[in-house]
Design a protein around this motif. Structure first.
Motif, PDB file in Angstrom:
ATOM      1  N   PHE A 176       0.829  -1.202   0.000  1.00 24.31           N
ATOM      2  CA  PHE A 176       0.000   0.000   0.000  1.00 24.31           C
ATOM      3  C   PHE A 176       0.866   1.256   0.000  1.00 24.31           C
ATOM      4  N   TYR A 177       1.862   1.322   0.887  1.00 25.55           N
ATOM      5  CA  TYR A 177       2.698   2.517   0.977  1.00 25.55           C
ATOM      6  C   TYR A 177       3.632   2.656  -0.216  1.00 25.55           C
ATOM      7  N   ARG A 178       4.067   1.560  -0.791  1.00 28.04           N
ATOM      8  CA  ARG A 178       4.860   1.641  -2.026  1.00 28.04           C
ATOM      9  C   ARG A 178       4.019   2.229  -3.144  1.00 28.04           C
ATOM     10  N   ASP A 179       2.764   1.796  -3.239  1.00 25.66           N
ATOM     11  CA  ASP A 179       1.871   2.326  -4.259  1.00 25.66           C
ATOM     12  C   ASP A 179       1.618   3.817  -4.042  1.00 25.66           C
ATOM     13  N   MET A 180       1.429   4.217  -2.801  1.00 26.13           N
ATOM     14  CA  MET A 180       1.229   5.641  -2.491  1.00 26.13           C
ATOM     15  C   MET A 180       2.458   6.456  -2.878  1.00 26.13           C
ATOM     16  N   ASP A 181       3.642   5.935  -2.588  1.00 24.21           N
ATOM     17  CA  ASP A 181       4.884   6.625  -2.930  1.00 24.21           C
ATOM     18  C   ASP A 181       5.040   6.725  -4.451  1.00 24.21           C
ATOM     19  N   ARG A 182       4.718   5.645  -5.158  1.00 29.06           N
ATOM     20  CA  ARG A 182       4.804   5.647  -6.617  1.00 29.06           C
ATOM     21  C   ARG A 182       3.853   6.686  -7.205  1.00 29.06           C
ATOM     22  N   ARG A 183       2.645   6.741  -6.688  1.00 28.20           N
ATOM     23  CA  ARG A 183       1.675   7.729  -7.174  1.00 28.20           C
ATOM     24  C   ARG A 183       2.147   9.154  -6.898  1.00 28.20           C
ATOM     25  N   SER A 184       2.737   9.364  -5.739  1.00 26.55           N
ATOM     26  CA  SER A 184       3.248  10.688  -5.387  1.00 26.55           C
ATOM     27  C   SER A 184       4.346  11.113  -6.355  1.00 26.55           C
ATOM     28  N   ARG A 185       5.266  10.184  -6.667  1.00 23.95           N
ATOM     29  CA  ARG A 185       6.342  10.510  -7.606  1.00 23.95           C
ATOM     30  C   ARG A 185       5.795  10.789  -8.998  1.00 23.95           C
ATOM     31  N   LEU A 186       4.783  10.038  -9.428  1.00 26.35           N
ATOM     32  CA  LEU A 186       4.174  10.282 -10.736  1.00 26.35           C
ATOM     33  C   LEU A 186       3.525  11.657 -10.791  1.00 26.35           C
ATOM     34  N   LEU A 187       2.844  12.043  -9.710  1.00 27.20           N
ATOM     35  CA  LEU A 187       2.222  13.367  -9.678  1.00 27.20           C
ATOM     36  C   LEU A 187       3.277  14.472  -9.712  1.00 27.20           C
ATOM     37  N   GLN A 188       4.380  14.267  -9.021  1.00 30.65           N
ATOM     38  CA  GLN A 188       5.451  15.260  -9.040  1.00 30.65           C
ATOM     39  C   GLN A 188       6.013  15.404 -10.440  1.00 30.65           C
ATOM     40  N   ARG A 189       6.226  14.273 -11.108  1.00 31.72           N
ATOM     41  CA  ARG A 189       6.777  14.327 -12.466  1.00 31.72           C
ATOM     42  C   ARG A 189       5.806  14.960 -13.437  1.00 31.72           C
ATOM     43  N   ALA A 190       4.543  14.778 -13.205  1.00 29.68           N
ATOM     44  CA  ALA A 190       3.534  15.370 -14.073  1.00 29.68           C
ATOM     45  C   ALA A 190       3.280  16.833 -13.725  1.00 29.68           C
ATOM     46  N   ALA A 191       3.949  17.313 -12.690  1.00 29.30           N
ATOM     47  CA  ALA A 191       3.841  18.710 -12.245  1.00 29.30           C
ATOM     48  C   ALA A 191       2.413  19.063 -11.834  1.00 29.30           C
ATOM     49  N   LEU A 192       1.678  18.086 -11.318  1.00 36.39           N
ATOM     50  CA  LEU A 192       0.336  18.360 -10.843  1.00 36.39           C
ATOM     51  C   LEU A 192       0.345  18.914  -9.427  1.00 36.39           C
ATOM     52  N   ILE A 193       1.459  18.732  -8.723  1.00 41.58           N
ATOM     53  CA  ILE A 193       1.593  19.299  -7.390  1.00 41.58           C
ATOM     54  C   ILE A 193       2.937  19.994  -7.300  1.00 41.58           C
ATOM     55  N   ASP A 194       3.027  20.982  -6.448  1.00 41.51           N
ATOM     56  CA  ASP A 194       4.283  21.693  -6.245  1.00 41.51           C
ATOM     57  C   ASP A 194       5.008  21.086  -5.064  1.00 41.51           C
ATOM     58  N   ALA A 195       5.942  20.221  -5.373  1.00 39.24           N
ATOM     59  CA  ALA A 195       6.746  19.597  -4.330  1.00 39.24           C
ATOM     60  C   ALA A 195       8.210  19.789  -4.698  1.00 39.24           C
ATOM     61  N   PRO A 196       9.042  20.084  -3.728  1.00 42.07           N
ATOM     62  CA  PRO A 196      10.453  20.296  -4.046  1.00 42.07           C
ATOM     63  C   PRO A 196      11.091  19.002  -4.528  1.00 42.07           C
ATOM     64  N   LEU A 197      12.030  19.133  -5.464  1.00 39.33           N
ATOM     65  CA  LEU A 197      12.759  17.969  -5.935  1.00 39.33           C
ATOM     66  C   LEU A 197      13.720  17.530  -4.840  1.00 39.33           C
ATOM     67  N   THR A 198      13.713  16.262  -4.550  1.00 37.26           N
ATOM     68  CA  THR A 198      14.528  15.795  -3.446  1.00 37.26           C
ATOM     69  C   THR A 198      15.562  14.761  -3.849  1.00 37.26           C
ATOM     70  N   THR A 199      15.326  14.017  -4.901  1.00 35.95           N
ATOM     71  CA  THR A 199      16.266  12.965  -5.241  1.00 35.95           C
ATOM     72  C   THR A 199      17.112  13.348  -6.444  1.00 35.95           C
ATOM     73  N   GLU A 200      18.242  12.669  -6.549  1.00 35.00           N
ATOM     74  CA  GLU A 200      19.137  12.911  -7.677  1.00 35.00           C
ATOM     75  C   GLU A 200      18.447  12.580  -8.988  1.00 35.00           C
ATOM     76  N   GLU A 201      17.619  11.554  -8.969  1.00 37.56           N
ATOM     77  CA  GLU A 201      16.909  11.154 -10.182  1.00 37.56           C
ATOM     78  C   GLU A 201      15.975  12.259 -10.660  1.00 37.56           C
ATOM     79  N   ASP A 202      15.304  12.934  -9.739  1.00 39.40           N
ATOM     80  CA  ASP A 202      14.409  14.036 -10.113  1.00 39.40           C
ATOM     81  C   ASP A 202      15.199  15.180 -10.736  1.00 39.40           C
ATOM     82  N   VAL A 203      16.349  15.478 -10.153  1.00 40.98           N
ATOM     83  CA  VAL A 203      17.185  16.554 -10.683  1.00 40.98           C
ATOM     84  C   VAL A 203      17.672  16.195 -12.084  1.00 40.98           C
ATOM     85  N   CYS A 204      18.095  14.940 -12.265  1.00 42.40           N
ATOM     86  CA  CYS A 204      18.546  14.490 -13.578  1.00 42.40           C
ATOM     87  C   CYS A 204      17.414  14.514 -14.595  1.00 42.40           C
ATOM     88  N   ASP A 205      16.221  14.085 -14.190  1.00 44.66           N
ATOM     89  CA  ASP A 205      15.066  14.117 -15.087  1.00 44.66           C
ATOM     90  C   ASP A 205      14.750  15.539 -15.529  1.00 44.66           C
TER      91      ASP A 205
END
Length: 128
Positions: A30-59
């Motif tokens: 359940f929590y893995r799915d929630m985390d995955r959904r959160s990351r997808l929303l961040q990548r889609a720029a549907l929410i304003d969340a600071p980039l925290t991981t190296e992968e996000d910065v690279c993307d």
């Protein structure tokens, strides 16, 4: 849980630990799915969340680089790639620009091939 407890080969003496393990795994899933959904929303720029991981910065950096490559494309290729990036289908793009679907698809395919070539050349240049 009921299906797990009713499993035919389950050792009844280990029922408690088994159900505990099943419950923990369900929570983890359940929590893995929630985390995955959160990351997808961040990548889609549907929410304003600071980039925290190296992968996000690279993307984000790759996205800026790719957009600069798209801007070097000419005419229809650039237009259709930007339209697709904005969520407009190739068919809708063709209708909006009063061209055939085949022409829009061809421009998209050519543009995508040029971007793929640019990406490959960039990676080859970095590997040297």
């Amino acid at each position: 849980m009921a299906r797990a407890a009713a499993h035919a080969t389950l050792d009844r003496n280990r029922l408690g630990p088994f159900l505990t393990s099943v419950a923990l795994r369900l929570c983890i899933d359940f929590y893995r799915d929630m985390d995955r959904r959160s990351r997808l929303l961040q990548r889609a720029a549907l929410i304003d969340a600071p980039l925290t991981t190296e992968e996000d910065v690279c993307d984000e950096d790759f996205g800026r680089w790719l957009l600069s490559q798209v801007r070097q494309l000419r005419g229809r290729e650039q237009e259709v790639i930007l339209a697709r990036a904005a969520g407009i289908s190739t068919a809708e793009f063709a209708r909006m620009h009063n061209i055939s679907l085949k022409s829009a698809e061809a421009a998209f395919t050519r543009g995508r091939a040029r971007l793929r070539t640019a990406c490959s050349q960039s990676l080859e240049g970095r590997a040297v």
